[in-house]
Design a protein around this motif. Structure first.
Motif, PDB file in Angstrom:
ATOM      1  N   GLY A  57       0.892  -1.205  -0.072  1.00  0.00           N
ATOM      2  CA  GLY A  57       0.099  -0.037  -0.089  1.00  0.00           C
ATOM      3  C   GLY A  57       0.829   1.071  -0.006  1.00  0.00           C
ATOM      4  N   LEU A  58       1.881   1.158  -0.489  1.00  0.00           N
ATOM      5  CA  LEU A  58       2.840   2.524  -0.788  1.00  0.00           C
ATOM      6  C   LEU A  58       2.640   3.119  -1.631  1.00  0.00           C
ATOM      7  N   THR A  59       3.186   4.424  -1.905  1.00  0.00           N
ATOM      8  CA  THR A  59       3.227   5.115  -3.238  1.00  0.00           C
ATOM      9  C   THR A  59       4.745   5.589  -3.256  1.00  0.00           C
ATOM     10  N   ILE A  60       5.290   5.084  -4.222  1.00  0.00           N
ATOM     11  CA  ILE A  60       6.702   5.556  -4.418  1.00  0.00           C
ATOM     12  C   ILE A  60       6.830   6.392  -5.624  1.00  0.00           C
ATOM     13  N   GLU A  61       7.489   7.625  -5.423  1.00  0.00           N
ATOM     14  CA  GLU A  61       7.797   8.949  -6.317  1.00  0.00           C
ATOM     15  C   GLU A  61       8.893   8.616  -7.081  1.00  0.00           C
ATOM     16  N   ASP A  62       9.021   8.974  -8.373  1.00  0.00           N
ATOM     17  CA  ASP A  62       9.932   8.720  -9.223  1.00  0.00           C
ATOM     18  C   ASP A  62      11.109   9.311  -8.718  1.00  0.00           C
ATOM     19  N   GLU A  63      11.120  10.459  -7.962  1.00  0.00           N
ATOM     20  CA  GLU A  63      12.311  10.959  -7.340  1.00  0.00           C
ATOM     21  C   GLU A  63      12.726  10.319  -6.124  1.00  0.00           C
ATOM     22  N   GLU A  64      11.977   9.329  -5.525  1.00  0.00           N
ATOM     23  CA  GLU A  64      12.490   8.513  -4.389  1.00  0.00           C
ATOM     24  C   GLU A  64      13.546   7.237  -4.887  1.00  0.00           C
ATOM     25  N   PHE A  65      13.481   6.795  -6.244  1.00  0.00           N
ATOM     26  CA  PHE A  65      14.484   5.781  -6.814  1.00  0.00           C
ATOM     27  C   PHE A  65      15.816   6.299  -6.942  1.00  0.00           C
ATOM     28  N   SER A  66      16.590   5.506  -6.324  1.00  0.00           N
ATOM     29  CA  SER A  66      18.043   5.644  -6.354  1.00  0.00           C
ATOM     30  C   SER A  66      18.752   4.299  -6.338  1.00  0.00           C
ATOM     31  N   GLY A  67      20.034   4.283  -6.498  1.00  0.00           N
ATOM     32  CA  GLY A  67      20.783   2.974  -6.508  1.00  0.00           C
ATOM     33  C   GLY A  67      20.941   2.661  -4.974  1.00  0.00           C
ATOM     34  N   GLU A  68      21.133   3.482  -4.135  1.00  0.00           N
ATOM     35  CA  GLU A  68      21.152   3.123  -2.730  1.00  0.00           C
ATOM     36  C   GLU A  68      19.849   2.599  -2.205  1.00  0.00           C
ATOM     37  N   LEU A  69      18.680   2.682  -2.747  1.00  0.00           N
ATOM     38  CA  LEU A  69      17.316   2.239  -2.247  1.00  0.00           C
ATOM     39  C   LEU A  69      17.335   0.649  -2.428  1.00  0.00           C
TER      40      LEU A  69
END
Length: 87
Positions: A57-69
């Motif tokens: 039930g999460l919403t993941i925004e494009d700017e939250e994407f990173s290699g560290e994630l």
């Protein structure tokens, strides 16, 4: 650091999404993801994000994407917990 329940939940989701359920027992917070699991390519990352959104039930925004994630199961579990706390 994410709690054990979140790490287990994320591990199970990763294993199911990538079709590597046979390796679930070996997975923990230090398990490498992108660059470590050959099954986790760029398309699988998108599938994993979709599973996180649908199943948790999460919403993941494009700017939250990173290699560290997607570095380890633990980094992904930490992110999941931070998203839950921000709701």
């Amino acid at each position: 650091m994410a709690d054990d329940a979140t790490v287990q939940q994320v591990s199970a989701l990763v294993a199911r999404t990538l079709g590597i359920e046979d390796r679930l027992a070996e997975m923990d917070a230090s398990t490498g993801l992108f660059g470590s699991l050959p099954e986790l390519d760029s398309l699988a990352v998108l599938e994993l994000v979709q599973a996180l959104e649908d199943d948790l039930g999460l919403t993941i925004e494009d700017e939250e994407f990173s290699g560290e994630l997607f570095e380890t199961v633990g980094s992904l579990a930490d992110f999941v917990e931070s998203k839950r706390l921000s709701v």
